[in-house]
Motif scaffolding. Structure first.
Motif, short mmCIF file in Angstrom:
data_model
loop_
_atom_site.label_atom_id
_atom_site.label_comp_id
_atom_site.label_asym_id
_atom_site.label_seq_id
_atom_site.Cartn_x
_atom_site.Cartn_y
_atom_site.Cartn_z
N VAL A 292 0.83 -1.21 0.00
CA VAL A 292 0.00 0.00 0.00
C VAL A 292 0.86 1.26 0.00
CG1 VAL A 292 -1.61 1.36 1.38
CG2 VAL A 292 -2.03 -1.08 1.03
N LYS A 293 1.89 1.29 0.85
CA LYS A 293 2.77 2.46 0.89
C LYS A 293 3.48 2.64 -0.45
CE LYS A 293 3.76 2.36 5.85
NZ LYS A 293 4.81 2.15 6.88
N ALA A 294 3.94 1.53 -1.04
CA ALA A 294 4.63 1.62 -2.32
C ALA A 294 3.70 2.17 -3.40
CB ALA A 294 5.17 0.26 -2.73
N LEU A 295 2.46 1.67 -3.44
CA LEU A 295 1.52 2.11 -4.47
C LEU A 295 1.11 3.57 -4.29
CD1 LEU A 295 -0.86 -0.95 -4.95
CD2 LEU A 295 0.74 0.01 -6.61
N THR A 296 1.08 4.05 -3.07
CA THR A 296 0.74 5.45 -2.84
C THR A 296 1.70 6.37 -3.58
OG1 THR A 296 -0.20 4.95 -0.67
CG2 THR A 296 0.45 7.23 -1.09
N GLY A 297 2.98 6.11 -3.43
CA GLY A 297 3.97 6.90 -4.16
C GLY A 297 3.89 6.69 -5.66
N VAL A 298 3.62 5.47 -6.07
CA VAL A 298 3.53 5.15 -7.50
C VAL A 298 2.46 6.00 -8.19
CG1 VAL A 298 2.67 3.37 -9.09
CG2 VAL A 298 4.46 2.82 -7.43
N PHE A 299 1.27 6.04 -7.63
CA PHE A 299 0.18 6.75 -8.29
C PHE A 299 0.43 8.26 -8.33
CE2 PHE A 299 -2.59 3.01 -6.87
CZ PHE A 299 -2.49 2.40 -8.12
N LEU A 300 1.01 8.80 -7.28
CA LEU A 300 1.31 10.24 -7.27
C LEU A 300 2.34 10.60 -8.33
CD1 LEU A 300 1.46 10.98 -3.43
CD2 LEU A 300 -0.16 11.96 -5.07
N VAL A 301 3.42 9.84 -8.38
CA VAL A 301 4.49 10.14 -9.34
C VAL A 301 4.02 9.91 -10.77
CG1 VAL A 301 6.79 9.47 -10.12
CG2 VAL A 301 6.31 9.67 -7.68
N ALA A 302 3.30 8.81 -11.01
CA ALA A 302 2.83 8.53 -12.37
C ALA A 302 1.88 9.61 -12.87
CB ALA A 302 2.13 7.17 -12.40
N ALA A 303 0.96 10.06 -12.02
CA ALA A 303 0.02 11.10 -12.43
C ALA A 303 0.76 12.38 -12.79
CB ALA A 303 -0.99 11.37 -11.32
N ALA A 304 1.73 12.77 -11.97
CA ALA A 304 2.48 13.99 -12.25
C ALA A 304 3.29 13.87 -13.54
CB ALA A 304 3.41 14.30 -11.07
N ALA A 305 3.92 12.72 -13.75
CA ALA A 305 4.74 12.54 -14.95
C ALA A 305 3.90 12.53 -16.23
CB ALA A 305 5.55 11.25 -14.84
N LEU A 306 2.77 11.86 -16.21
CA LEU A 306 1.91 11.81 -17.40
C LEU A 306 1.31 13.17 -17.70
CD1 LEU A 306 0.18 8.36 -16.82
CD2 LEU A 306 1.83 8.93 -18.61
N ALA A 307 0.96 13.92 -16.66
CA ALA A 307 0.50 15.29 -16.88
C ALA A 307 1.62 16.13 -17.47
CB ALA A 307 0.01 15.89 -15.56
N GLY A 308 2.85 15.90 -17.02
CA GLY A 308 3.99 16.62 -17.57
C GLY A 308 4.20 16.34 -19.04
N VAL A 309 3.99 15.09 -19.45
CA VAL A 309 4.13 14.73 -20.87
C VAL A 309 3.18 15.55 -21.73
CG1 VAL A 309 3.67 12.90 -22.56
CG2 VAL A 309 4.98 12.39 -20.49
N SER A 310 1.98 15.80 -21.23
CA SER A 310 0.96 16.48 -22.03
C SER A 310 1.35 17.90 -22.39
CB SER A 310 -0.38 16.48 -21.29
OG SER A 310 -0.32 17.32 -20.15
N VAL A 311 2.28 18.50 -21.62
CA VAL A 311 2.69 19.88 -21.90
C VAL A 311 4.18 19.98 -22.23
CG1 VAL A 311 0.85 20.88 -20.51
CG2 VAL A 311 3.04 20.32 -19.42
N ALA A 312 4.84 18.83 -22.38
CA ALA A 312 6.28 18.85 -22.65
C ALA A 312 6.57 19.52 -23.99
CB ALA A 312 6.83 17.43 -22.65
N PRO A 313 7.41 20.57 -24.00
CA PRO A 313 7.64 21.31 -25.25
C PRO A 313 8.73 20.72 -26.15
CG PRO A 313 8.75 22.41 -23.43
CD PRO A 313 8.05 21.21 -22.84
N THR A 314 9.59 19.89 -25.58
CA THR A 314 10.72 19.36 -26.34
C THR A 314 10.81 17.85 -26.18
OG1 THR A 314 12.29 19.57 -24.50
CG2 THR A 314 12.01 21.51 -25.93
N LEU A 315 11.58 17.24 -27.07
CA LEU A 315 11.80 15.79 -26.99
C LEU A 315 12.45 15.41 -25.68
CD1 LEU A 315 11.99 12.92 -28.17
CD2 LEU A 315 14.13 13.62 -29.28
N LEU A 316 13.44 16.19 -25.24
CA LEU A 316 14.15 15.86 -24.00
C LEU A 316 13.21 15.92 -22.80
CD1 LEU A 316 16.86 15.14 -22.74
CD2 LEU A 316 17.32 17.59 -22.47
#
Length: 415
Positions: A292-316
């Motif tokens: 449960v503790k591991a998954l808590t961090g997983v969902f937070l980080v994954a949500a932030a990273a996928l949201a970041g992809v949606s506005v990423a301006p460059t390939l890097l």
């Protein structure tokens, strides 16, 4: 060595043995065989992803058709995992795995010899490749039945690290397609598959004391428990995100940044490798701090990273966000399957199939929705944002059930 094996204590609930050492508590040749089978199966399961840009040009596919093409093996694999889960409990994981491998090899050979000349043909091939994705419901029980509860996270994680086969597809399929044509890649894939099939027959061994066969309807009994549905939902996000991205990233990189198929394959391989590498670490982390503790961090980080992809301006920037997302999702895959045997040890075969099915459905949704989003809006961003929102919904569900799980499950320290 043989004496040490005989002297080990039999685990009372699983029938496996343990002396405190992970490598000596089970049957490592079977673990190796499960990993190799899973690895090559995953390689061909996502094979249409790296080949998608070339196939789309040849067959003149739309963005939505490309998304559906790469998503079809994922959906077929999802439902076939339930079938394989039933077979595992009926005829044993080794024989079930042998049958599945022969179907995949035969299907690829037929596709290579006859050719794939239409969109419908790609979907038919995708269904055959679904048998490779369904290997999940075989390889994990094959390995995990040999190991006691205290090593389930590591055993499931190491066997499940076979999802690194997606890296092989991303690295080599585009290069081979450039040299020989994409249809030839289907035939070439049969060579390593045949080699692993022989190794599998030599090394794999069914664990002693398997669960007794039950009436067919009894295999659906876990679905009466809300816990089963929660675990399926969590895996739909973690594994669904992983395999959906693995299948879709070659299309994303070629369409979004105009990369060549080979360069897009390298970028995809980097992302997929990150997610594959941490799967066993996710299982070990969950063994240590609780799933449960591991998954808590997983969902937070994954949500932030996928949201970041949606506005990423460059390939890097996009590549960095994808790597972070894959690291989180890979950790989540191992964490979910640290929890499954804690709650459903007696039904591990069918639960592996059901949870794996949910993961495949999540992957189908992500891959297909990205294609639809691109065709309707001209951008992949809406598809990524919706999946990020699903990760937050999963987090809210986890917060809701964690107190009940810790109060009612055995082995609460590992939850």
């Amino acid at each position: 060595m043989a004496t040490a094996f005989l002297d080990r204590r039999v685990h009372p609930s699983t029938g496996t043995t343990s002396n405190g050492s992970f490598w000596r508590s089970g049957h490592w040749p079977t673990l190796v065989a499960a990993f190799l089978y899973f690895d090559l199966a995953f390689m061909v399961w996502v094979l249409l992803g790296p080949l998608a840009p070339d196939i789309a040009r040849t067959l003149h596919l739309t963005a939505a058709q490309k998304g559906l093409m790469v998503a079809t093996p994922t959906l077929a694999g999802a439902f076939l995992r339930v079938v394989n889960g039933l077979l595992v409990d009926r005829i044993g994981p080794k024989r079930a795995g042998a049958i599945s491998q022969l179907i995949v090899i035969g299907g690829l050979l037929a596709a290579w010899l006859l050719g794939v000349n239409s969109f419908g043909g790609t979907l038919a091939l995708g269904v055959i490749l679904g048998f490779a994705g369904a290997s999940f419901a075989i390889a994990l029980p094959l390995a995990s039945r040999w190991y006691p509860a205290e090593h389930q996270g590591k055993a499931m994680g190491l066997a499940g690290m076979g999802n690194s086969g997606t890296v092989l597809a991303a690295l080599f399929a585009p290069m081979l397609a450039k040299l020989f044509g994409w249809n030839a890649v289907l035939g070439l894939a049969c060579i390593p598959l045949a080699i692993v099939f022989l190794v599998y027959l030599a090394l794999a061994k069914d664990a002693p004391n398997p669960p007794p066969a039950k009436a067919l309807i009894a295999y659906l009994h876990p679905l009466r428990s809300a816990d089963a549905w929660w675990l399926m939902g969590f895996y739909a996000v973690t594994f669904g995100g992983f395999v959906g991205l693995a299948a879709s990233l070659p299309i994303y990189f070629t369409d979004q940044f105009k990369l060549s198929t080979i360069t897009a394959g390298y970028c995809t391989a980097a992302c997929v490798f990150a997610g594959s590498l941490v799967r066993p670490l996710g299982g070990a982390l969950a063994d240590r701090i609780g799933g449960v503790k591991a998954l808590t961090g997983v969902f937070l980080v994954a949500a932030a990273a996928l949201a970041g992809v949606s506005v990423a301006p460059t390939l890097l920037a996009a590549l960095g966000c994808f790597v972070v997302a894959m690291l989180a999702l890979g950790t989540g895959n191992g964490s979910v399957f640290q929890l499954v045997p804690q709650r459903f040890q007696a039904e591990i075969g069918v639960m592996t199939g059901l949870v794996g099915m949910a993961g495949g459905v999540g992957g189908f949704y992500l891959a297909s929705s990205l294609g639809v989003a691109k065709q309707l809006s001209g951008s992949f961003a809406p598809g990524f944002l919706v999946f990020a929102a699903l990760a937050l919904v999963a987090l809210a569900g986890l917060v809701r059930v964690k107190k009940t799980w810790r109060a009612t499950w055995t082995g609460a320290a590992r939850i």
